[in-house]
Design an enzyme around this catalytic site. Structure first.
Site, mmCIF file in Angstrom:
data_model
loop_
_atom_site.group_PDB
_atom_site.id
_atom_site.type_symbol
_atom_site.label_atom_id
_atom_site.label_comp_id
_atom_site.label_asym_id
_atom_site.label_seq_id
_atom_site.Cartn_x
_atom_site.Cartn_y
_atom_site.Cartn_z
ATOM 1 N N PRO A 11 0.795 -1.222 0.000
ATOM 2 C CA PRO A 11 0.000 0.000 0.000
ATOM 3 C C PRO A 11 0.829 1.274 0.000
ATOM 4 O O PRO A 11 1.844 1.371 0.688
ATOM 5 C CB PRO A 11 -0.833 -0.106 1.291
ATOM 6 C CG PRO A 11 -0.143 -1.125 2.116
ATOM 7 C CD PRO A 11 0.529 -2.067 1.170
ATOM 8 N N ASN A 12 0.347 2.218 -0.790
ATOM 9 C CA ASN A 12 0.900 3.574 -0.909
ATOM 10 C C ASN A 12 2.208 3.650 -1.691
ATOM 11 O O ASN A 12 2.688 4.746 -1.985
ATOM 12 C CB ASN A 12 1.065 4.230 0.476
ATOM 13 C CG ASN A 12 -0.262 4.321 1.202
ATOM 14 O OD1 ASN A 12 -1.209 4.888 0.664
ATOM 15 N ND2 ASN A 12 -0.359 3.744 2.386
ATOM 16 N N ARG A 19 5.087 10.863 -2.513
ATOM 17 C CA ARG A 19 4.737 10.688 -1.110
ATOM 18 C C ARG A 19 5.975 10.860 -0.235
ATOM 19 O O ARG A 19 6.950 10.136 -0.371
ATOM 20 C CB ARG A 19 4.201 9.263 -0.974
ATOM 21 C CG ARG A 19 4.050 8.752 0.412
ATOM 22 C CD ARG A 19 3.997 7.228 0.377
ATOM 23 N NE ARG A 19 3.717 6.723 1.693
ATOM 24 C CZ ARG A 19 4.080 5.518 2.101
ATOM 25 N NH1 ARG A 19 4.715 4.696 1.293
ATOM 26 N NH2 ARG A 19 3.797 5.132 3.313
ATOM 27 N N TYR A 24 11.174 8.847 1.423
ATOM 28 C CA TYR A 24 11.216 7.765 0.438
ATOM 29 C C TYR A 24 11.950 8.130 -0.851
ATOM 30 O O TYR A 24 12.133 7.263 -1.707
ATOM 31 C CB TYR A 24 9.784 7.303 0.121
ATOM 32 C CG TYR A 24 9.062 6.758 1.339
ATOM 33 C CD1 TYR A 24 9.514 5.608 1.978
ATOM 34 C CD2 TYR A 24 7.956 7.409 1.872
ATOM 35 C CE1 TYR A 24 8.881 5.111 3.106
ATOM 36 C CE2 TYR A 24 7.311 6.921 3.002
ATOM 37 C CZ TYR A 24 7.779 5.778 3.615
ATOM 38 O OH TYR A 24 7.147 5.289 4.736
ATOM 39 N N ASN A 75 8.019 -5.479 -0.325
ATOM 40 C CA ASN A 75 7.873 -4.305 0.529
ATOM 41 C C ASN A 75 6.379 -4.207 0.810
ATOM 42 O O ASN A 75 5.614 -3.720 -0.028
ATOM 43 C CB ASN A 75 8.395 -3.042 -0.151
ATOM 44 C CG ASN A 75 8.310 -1.830 0.772
ATOM 45 O OD1 ASN A 75 7.671 -1.881 1.811
ATOM 46 N ND2 ASN A 75 8.952 -0.743 0.375
ATOM 47 N N ALA A 78 2.834 -0.537 5.055
ATOM 48 C CA ALA A 78 2.323 -0.552 6.436
ATOM 49 C C ALA A 78 1.783 -1.920 6.850
ATOM 50 O O ALA A 78 1.707 -2.207 8.053
ATOM 51 C CB ALA A 78 1.246 0.516 6.598
ATOM 52 N N GLU A 99 12.510 -9.335 2.659
ATOM 53 C CA GLU A 99 11.705 -8.183 3.086
ATOM 54 C C GLU A 99 12.533 -6.932 2.820
ATOM 55 O O GLU A 99 13.708 -6.871 3.187
ATOM 56 C CB GLU A 99 11.408 -8.329 4.585
ATOM 57 C CG GLU A 99 10.672 -7.152 5.176
ATOM 58 C CD GLU A 99 10.457 -7.321 6.693
ATOM 59 O OE1 GLU A 99 10.741 -8.408 7.238
ATOM 60 O OE2 GLU A 99 10.012 -6.337 7.311
ATOM 61 N N HIS A 101 12.591 -2.604 2.815
ATOM 62 C CA HIS A 101 12.027 -1.286 3.141
ATOM 63 C C HIS A 101 12.966 -0.206 2.626
ATOM 64 O O HIS A 101 14.189 -0.292 2.850
ATOM 65 C CB HIS A 101 11.845 -1.122 4.654
ATOM 66 C CG HIS A 101 10.944 -2.159 5.214
ATOM 67 N ND1 HIS A 101 9.585 -2.123 5.026
ATOM 68 C CD2 HIS A 101 11.201 -3.297 5.894
ATOM 69 C CE1 HIS A 101 9.052 -3.192 5.587
ATOM 70 N NE2 HIS A 101 10.009 -3.928 6.113
ATOM 71 N N ARG A 108 12.651 5.210 12.844
ATOM 72 C CA ARG A 108 11.381 5.929 12.732
ATOM 73 C C ARG A 108 10.480 5.621 13.941
ATOM 74 O O ARG A 108 10.950 5.183 14.976
ATOM 75 C CB ARG A 108 10.741 5.580 11.384
ATOM 76 C CG ARG A 108 11.646 5.996 10.205
ATOM 77 C CD ARG A 108 11.010 5.709 8.876
ATOM 78 N NE ARG A 108 9.776 6.466 8.704
ATOM 79 C CZ ARG A 108 8.859 6.205 7.759
ATOM 80 N NH1 ARG A 108 9.083 5.214 6.898
ATOM 81 N NH2 ARG A 108 7.763 6.921 7.665
HETATM 82 C C1 DQA Z 1 8.117 1.196 4.151
HETATM 83 C C2 DQA Z 1 8.125 1.496 5.644
HETATM 84 C C3 DQA Z 1 6.744 1.288 6.243
HETATM 85 O O1 DQA Z 1 6.771 1.556 7.639
HETATM 86 C C4 DQA Z 1 5.752 2.224 5.584
HETATM 87 O O2 DQA Z 1 4.453 1.998 6.095
HETATM 88 C C5 DQA Z 1 5.789 2.150 4.104
HETATM 89 C C6 DQA Z 1 7.065 2.018 3.413
HETATM 90 C C7 DQA Z 1 9.483 1.529 3.491
HETATM 91 O O3 DQA Z 1 9.665 1.131 2.352
HETATM 92 O O4 DQA Z 1 10.331 2.189 4.099
HETATM 93 O O5 DQA Z 1 4.762 2.285 3.445
HETATM 94 O O6 DQA Z 1 7.873 -0.173 3.958
#
Ligand code: DQA
Length: 148
Positions: A11-12, A19, A24, A75, A78, A99, A101, A108
């Site tokens: 998501p996102n 964003r 990011y 990735n 959230a 995994e 990120h 954070r």
């Molecule tokens: C994320 C870190 C997560 O905490 C966050 O909700 C994201 C992006 C990252 O790529 O740093 O959406 O996975």
């Protein structure tokens, strides 16, 4: 076994580049996917890139690639911090799972420090920016070459 690496963004992450660029960066999801395809290609692999904001779509993609693929780079955004369902899907995988990120989640908010999905991951990347995806694919290629 096939040569496909599933690169799964949650998501996102469709909003990458727009964003919170201070966290990011400015690269877009298309940039990430190009990087993954190029990196995979350089190791004789193929990146299948998917993104969804829906938990069940991510789970269905994991099911599709859980056996036979070269691996999964995920990735989960959230959902990393909330989803037992994605953990269960990853636990059903017979292929290596990385995994990934973009940000260093450990620097954070406290709620980002716990990942449900790490328990199912072969390895975890955080804080390498989008380069983390390329490093993850490189590692999957390394694991595959060891299998012969
Ligand atoms: C994320 C870190 C997560 O905490 C966050 O909700 C994201 C992006 C990252 O790529 O740093 O959406 O996975």
């Amino acid at each position: 076994m096939d040569d496909t690496v599933l690169v799964l963004n949650g998501p996102n992450l469709n909003l990458l580049g727009k964003r919170q660029p201070e966290i990011y960066g400015h690269a877009t999801l298309a940039d990430v996917e190009d990087l993954c395809r190029t990196t995979a290609g350089s190791f004789g692999l193929r990146a299948e890139c998917r993104q969804s904001n829906a938990e069940h779509v991510l789970i269905d993609a994991i099911h599709e690639f859980r056996v036979g693929a070269a691996g999964i780079v995920i990735n989960a955004g959230a959902y990393t911090h909330t989803s037992v369902a994605i953990l269960d899907a990853l636990n059903a995988c017979e292929v290596p799972v990385i995994e990934c990120h973009i940000s260093n989640v450990h620097r954070r908010e406290a709620f980002r420090h716990h990942s449900y999905i790490s328990a199912a991951a072969t390895a975890v990347m955080a804080g390498f920016g989008i380069h983390g995806y390329a490093l993850a694919i490189r590692h999957l290629a390394h694991l595959r070459s060891r299998e012969g």
